[in-house]
Motif scaffolding. Structure first.
Motif, mmCIF file in Angstrom:
data_model
loop_
_atom_site.group_PDB
_atom_site.id
_atom_site.type_symbol
_atom_site.label_atom_id
_atom_site.label_comp_id
_atom_site.label_asym_id
_atom_site.label_seq_id
_atom_site.Cartn_x
_atom_site.Cartn_y
_atom_site.Cartn_z
ATOM 1 N N GLY A 153 0.787 -1.232 0.000
ATOM 2 C CA GLY A 153 0.000 0.000 0.000
ATOM 3 C C GLY A 153 0.812 1.272 0.000
ATOM 4 O O GLY A 153 0.241 2.365 0.106
ATOM 5 N N ALA A 154 2.131 1.165 -0.121
ATOM 6 C CA ALA A 154 2.965 2.367 -0.139
ATOM 7 C C ALA A 154 2.681 3.185 -1.390
ATOM 8 O O ALA A 154 2.295 2.655 -2.436
ATOM 9 N N GLY A 155 2.853 4.509 -1.294
ATOM 10 C CA GLY A 155 2.700 5.372 -2.452
ATOM 11 C C GLY A 155 3.773 5.084 -3.492
ATOM 12 O O GLY A 155 4.774 4.409 -3.205
ATOM 13 N N GLU A 156 3.582 5.588 -4.689
ATOM 14 C CA GLU A 156 4.504 5.289 -5.788
ATOM 15 C C GLU A 156 5.932 5.744 -5.475
ATOM 16 O O GLU A 156 6.893 5.025 -5.765
ATOM 17 N N GLU A 157 6.078 6.928 -4.867
ATOM 18 C CA GLU A 157 7.420 7.435 -4.579
ATOM 19 C C GLU A 157 8.113 6.571 -3.535
ATOM 20 O O GLU A 157 9.284 6.213 -3.679
ATOM 21 N N GLN A 158 7.386 6.211 -2.460
ATOM 22 C CA GLN A 158 7.979 5.375 -1.421
ATOM 23 C C GLN A 158 8.303 3.981 -1.942
ATOM 24 O O GLN A 158 9.348 3.407 -1.607
ATOM 25 N N ALA A 159 7.420 3.436 -2.782
ATOM 26 C CA ALA A 159 7.673 2.115 -3.359
ATOM 27 C C ALA A 159 8.945 2.137 -4.208
ATOM 28 O O ALA A 159 9.743 1.187 -4.175
ATOM 29 N N GLU A 160 9.146 3.221 -4.960
ATOM 30 C CA GLU A 160 10.347 3.348 -5.782
ATOM 31 C C GLU A 160 11.589 3.496 -4.905
ATOM 32 O O GLU A 160 12.650 2.926 -5.207
ATOM 33 N N VAL A 161 11.475 4.259 -3.812
ATOM 34 C CA VAL A 161 12.600 4.404 -2.883
ATOM 35 C C VAL A 161 12.996 3.053 -2.308
ATOM 36 O O VAL A 161 14.182 2.707 -2.226
ATOM 37 N N LEU A 162 12.005 2.266 -1.918
ATOM 38 C CA LEU A 162 12.282 0.942 -1.344
ATOM 39 C C LEU A 162 12.930 0.015 -2.373
ATOM 40 O O LEU A 162 13.844 -0.746 -2.040
ATOM 41 N N ARG A 163 12.441 0.069 -3.628
ATOM 42 C CA ARG A 163 13.033 -0.769 -4.673
ATOM 43 C C ARG A 163 14.496 -0.392 -4.926
ATOM 44 O O ARG A 163 15.363 -1.264 -5.056
ATOM 45 N N MET A 164 14.765 0.910 -5.007
ATOM 46 C CA MET A 164 16.136 1.364 -5.245
ATOM 47 C C MET A 164 17.036 1.009 -4.068
ATOM 48 O O MET A 164 18.174 0.565 -4.250
ATOM 49 N N GLU A 165 16.516 1.185 -2.869
ATOM 50 C CA GLU A 165 17.289 0.865 -1.666
ATOM 51 C C GLU A 165 17.608 -0.619 -1.603
ATOM 52 O O GLU A 165 18.739 -1.016 -1.314
ATOM 53 N N ASP A 166 16.610 -1.452 -1.912
ATOM 54 C CA ASP A 166 16.805 -2.900 -1.861
ATOM 55 C C ASP A 166 17.765 -3.363 -2.951
ATOM 56 O O ASP A 166 18.589 -4.251 -2.733
ATOM 57 N N SER A 167 17.666 -2.736 -4.139
ATOM 58 C CA SER A 167 18.540 -3.107 -5.253
ATOM 59 C C SER A 167 19.979 -2.696 -4.995
ATOM 60 O O SER A 167 20.916 -3.438 -5.309
ATOM 61 N N SER A 168 20.172 -1.529 -4.410
ATOM 62 C CA SER A 168 21.529 -1.027 -4.175
ATOM 63 C C SER A 168 22.241 -1.803 -3.078
ATOM 64 O O SER A 168 23.478 -1.806 -3.014
ATOM 65 N N MET A 169 21.483 -2.473 -2.206
ATOM 66 C CA MET A 169 22.094 -3.214 -1.092
ATOM 67 C C MET A 169 21.997 -4.720 -1.294
ATOM 68 O O MET A 169 21.958 -5.477 -0.331
ATOM 69 N N VAL A 170 21.952 -5.153 -2.549
ATOM 70 C CA VAL A 170 21.769 -6.569 -2.822
ATOM 71 C C VAL A 170 22.908 -7.412 -2.259
ATOM 72 O O VAL A 170 22.723 -8.584 -1.913
#
Length: 397
Positions: A113-130
């Protein structure tokens, strides 16, 4: 768009900002499983299938058929039909399908249910810390989500929109089966029950994503040998006696109803670090008596796709309508041919200036023949091709 307007389930969002113990996760997942089971038993699984048509040849979506093969397989008799035709098997299979749907489209979200901006932040954060160690990555994600929810009043802004969307999509996924066996999944009461189930799953996702602990889902594969760590919820009694006497046998998984759900946390006990685990839910399975060796047990069991193709090809062909349409088409072609010859004979005797007018009836006759041929094809065609129907919607809508 949903067929009814469900009410929003009351959920303790305020408690999410506190630390929720493992025991509470265990109780909530048990509640979720109970609600899914009751939803299936009181709806699609309530009635015995009265149709002689194979329930696997309905217009199921590709995702439904794919999920069915992930959670189920026939027993020793290789009979796919009983998995939807029999109430106990159907209930177990559909419970597994709904649980897997929730895992794929709710529990896998980095914050449901996160907003589009927060969802994108989480995706980028998760991808950068793989390449970062899992517990550190989980802890940082939990901190990010906690700050975000404090700013949004404790509820993700798109939470209820996502609940509405996924509820409608699960309903569409199960509609072909509910229409065939009854259950009226789109009516207000069942739809409200499903809406409450998705909402509870969404709440559980937020609880998991606000914790530094890692939650894993492990599904038991159909056909896998039964272990004491599994929980048997039913057994297929139909076995091949001759085979059982001649060979060693063992219990195997026919339907995987729920996954094994485990929470992992970094251990700080003693001088050496490690990992502590807590079993939130044990895998619930429906078993059958199969052969001892894996390769022997899989011999002769057709895939679901192969079974559906064979059922479609063996379905009775309406020969009488086809014969009637063929006779009609032949008679029409003869009439058009005779009429064309008469007009052509007359056309050859007319001056050139009038010949174009004489061709008009022939053109109209052939257009009529083409139209009638199209009608026959539309209404008399027998479709023997196996196809998976794409419902055209997205789970993230």
């Amino acid at each position: 768009m949903s067929p009814v307007n469900p009410t929003q389930r009351t959920l303790p969002f305020s408690s999410l900002l506190k630390s929720i113990p493992d025991e509470s996760h265990e109780k909530t997942f048990a509640m979720l499983h109970t609600e899914i089971t009751e939803f299936i038993k009181n709806g699609i699984g309530k009635k015995i299938a009265s149709t002689s048509r194979s329930l696997w040849t309905l217009k199921h979506s590709a995702e439904f058929l794919s999920l069915a093969t992930m959670v189920a397989r026939p027993g020793a008799d290789g009979n796919w039909e009983k998995l939807l035709g029999s109430r106990p098997y159907r209930c177990a299979l559909l419970t597994g399908v709904v649980m897997m749907l929730l895992e794929k489209h709710v529990f896998s979200d980095l914050l449901f249910g996160a907003g589009e901006e927060q969802a994108e932040v989480l995706r980028m954060e998760d991808s950068s810390m793989v390449n970062v160690e899992g517990f550190r990555r989980s802890a940082l994600r939990a901190d990010t989500n906690r700050v975000y929810l404090e700013a949004t009043g404790g509820i993700p802004p798109l939470f209820w929109k996502r609940v509405d969307s996924i509820t409608a999509q699960i309903t569409e996924l199960l509609t072909p089966l509910s229409a065939a066996v009854g259950g009226e999944i789109a009516s207000p009461s069942p739809y409200q029950a499903l809406h409450d189930i998705v909402a509870l799953a969404g709440w559980l996702n937020i609880a998991m994503r606000l914790s530094p602990k890692i939650t894993t889902f492990e599904w038991v594969q159909p056909g896998e040998a039964y272990r004491h760590s599994f929980v048997s919820v039913g057994e297929d009694k139909q076995t091949n006696t001759a085979s059982s006497e001649a060979r060693r046998v063992r219990a195997r998984v026919m339907i995987s109803t729920t996954p094994k759900i485990t929470r992992h946390v970094r251990s700080s006990k003693g001088f050496f670090g490690g990992t502590e685990t807590y079993d939130v839910m044990k895998p619930l399975v429906f078993t059958y008596t199969g052969r001892f060796r894996d390769w022997e047990d899989s011999v002769g069991v057709s895939s679901l796709q192969g079974h559906v193709r064979s059922r479609l090809l063996s379905s009775p062909i309406p020969l009488l309508p086809l014969l009637v349409n063929a006779v009609r088409l032949l008679a029409l072609a003869c009439l058009v041919g005779v009429f064309g010859l008469v007009v052509f004979g007359a056309w050859s005797c007319v001056p050139g200036a009038y010949r174009e007018m004489m061709l008009l009836p022939i053109r109209l006759s052939f257009r009529g023949l083409k139209w009638w041929l199209g009608v026959i094809v539309r209404h008399g065609e027998v479709n023997t091709r196996y196809s998976m129907v794409n419902t055209g919607w997205s789970w993230t809508g």
